[in-house]
Design a protein around this motif. Structure first.
Motif, short mmCIF file in Angstrom:
data_model
loop_
_atom_site.label_atom_id
_atom_site.label_comp_id
_atom_site.label_asym_id
_atom_site.label_seq_id
_atom_site.Cartn_x
_atom_site.Cartn_y
_atom_site.Cartn_z
N CYS A 42 32.08 44.25 -8.86
CA CYS A 42 31.58 44.80 -10.14
C CYS A 42 30.27 45.55 -9.89
O CYS A 42 29.55 45.26 -8.93
N THR A 44 27.59 45.19 -11.32
CA THR A 44 26.46 44.25 -11.37
C THR A 44 26.16 43.67 -9.99
O THR A 44 24.99 43.43 -9.66
N HIS A 63 31.26 37.70 -8.96
CA HIS A 63 31.29 36.92 -10.20
C HIS A 63 32.53 37.18 -11.06
O HIS A 63 32.59 36.71 -12.19
N GLU A 64 33.53 37.94 -10.54
CA GLU A 64 34.75 38.16 -11.33
C GLU A 64 35.88 37.43 -10.63
O GLU A 64 36.65 38.05 -9.89
N CYS A 162 34.84 39.27 -16.09
CA CYS A 162 33.70 40.14 -16.40
C CYS A 162 34.13 41.46 -17.03
O CYS A 162 34.35 41.54 -18.23
N GLY A 163 34.25 42.53 -16.22
CA GLY A 163 34.37 43.88 -16.77
C GLY A 163 35.57 44.10 -17.68
O GLY A 163 35.45 44.75 -18.73
#
Ligand code: APR
Ligand code: ZN
Ligand code: ZN
Length: 361
Positions: A42, A44, A63-64, A162-163
């Motif tokens: 991502c 981020t 984190h995804e 996440c996204g």
């Protein structure tokens, strides 16, 4: 017994990431160790590496993610070893004003694992968004784990962490897109495309995709856009009005994060329409609008943080809809890569062709 696994570390500002051995403690009270099966790359993560979030290097990126719970600490009852879970970065407290009023997506009191993962020399790691899942295993708070149908492909499931959730949620949760609505999405990267897919899922009649890159518009069509506008060559506000009988769209979703695209979104909505800001602005950005134009319209201006999602409600639902073929989350996976390929994935991030690179284990 603490265990050692391979993971991807961002050692310092703008330094290349590298694969290192890290130490994962046994889960303490309220914690879980999750064996990661897939983790998307991502923007981020790149921001962390560049020092754009904070200076707490070294970071454990990623984190995804989705994976299987390996072990849980004392008092954990919400998940158990063997559960297939998607990780979320907003484990809510259940006790603050927002939680008690039934709007946990506004909880300010979210939490992560209390114990630290470390390098072999004992240096404490800062996990990206409290997750750190470019790792064979990671330590999280049990509330960061949401059980979903284990039949789903992990590389698809992880993206909801996440996204993709941010984009779908901007449409279905924040924008409250309804059956028959007209929706415009400005900026069709991964987040905007997910908003397009969310608008289709919600039953929008017209879905107008706006981008400056024709390749992005082609992908947006596959996600459900009924019309496309290249805003490099065509005024998007006029084009959206023309496509909606002069009214403007019922919901306009801004998925770039810039003042000029927000302004376009503001003027491209129906008088009673909703503007949703999901693109993340930088601290220096300012918006200037004639107050009379704000006054002269009803409707609402909203921002969408993590798609205003409630993981326990939204993750299993979206996985089920994907499994039933009612939304195509696999379309967001451009390529699967290994732990050693993340630097190249960062480099390709702004390629028109990449929606998501996903590390699989
Ligand atoms: N007008 C329209 N589209 C634009 C413009 C513009 N002026 N400038 C850029 N775009 C398009 C790009 O062509 C690209 O398709 O916006 C898209 C942005 O996509 P990505 O860079 O892939 O970013 P994405 O992951 O979708 O995130 C979008 O949401 O979560 C936030 O931090 C994230 O601010 C970012 C935004
Ligand atoms: Zn709370
Ligand atoms: Zn993210």
């Amino acid at each position: 017994m603490a265990q050692q696994v391979q993971a991807v570390i961002a050692p310092g500002r703008n330094e290349p990431v590298r694969v290192e051995t890290i130490v994962i403690p046994d889960p303490g009270p309220g914690e879980a160790v999750v064996k990661i099966q897939a983790c998307g790359v991502c923007h981020t993560d790149l921001h962390y590496k560049q020092g754009g979030i904070n200076d707490e290097f070294p970071f454990l990126l990623g984190h995804e993610a989705a994976g299987v719970v390996e072990s849980v600490g004392e008092g954990v009852t919400d998940v158990a070893p063997g559960d297939f879970v998607i990780l979320n970065w907003r484990a809510v407290c259940g006790q603050c004003r927002a939680c008690l009023r039934g709007r946990p997506w506004y909880c300010f009191n979210t939490h992560n694992a209390k114990q630290k993962m470390t390098l072999l020399d004992g240096t404490e790691l800062s996990p990206a968004l409290g997750i750190g899942a470019f790792a064979e295993k990671t330590l999280v708070a049990s509330g960061q784990c949401t059980k979903v149908d284990p039949e789903v492909a992990p590389e698809v499931a992880g993206l909801l962490g996440c996204g993709v959730m941010a984009g779908i949620g901007a449409a279905i949760n924040t924008g409250q897109v309804g059956r028959g609505d007209s929706v415009a999405v400005i900026g069709c990267g991964g987040v905007g495309d997910a908003a397009v897919a969310g608008a289709r899922l919600a039953g929008a009649a017209k879905i107008i995709a706006v981008d400056i890159d024709d390749r992005k518009l082609e992908t947006a069509k596959k996600m459900g856009a009924t019309h496309t506008v290249n805003s490099r060559t065509t005024d998007p506000v006029e084009a959206i009005r023309a496509l909606t009988d002069g009214h403007g769209a019922d919901v306009v979703i801004e998925a770039v994060g810039r003042p000029e695209t927000y302004e376009q979104a503001f003027y491209a909505r129906d008088l009673a329409g909703t503007v949703v800001l999901v693109g993340v602005p930088t601290p220096d950005m300012k918006l200037e609008l004639p107050l009379l134009d704000v006054f002269g319209r009803g409707g609402s201006l909203k921002s969408s943080w993590y798609g205003d999602c409630l993981p326990s409600r939204d993750f299993p639902m979206l996985v089920d809809l994907h499994q039933q073929g009612r939304i195509d989350l696999a379309a967001f996976v451009t390529e699967t890569i290994g732990l050693g390929d993340i630097e190249q994935a960062f480099a390709r991030m702004h390629d028109g062709d990449v929606l998501r690179s996903v590390v699989v284990f």
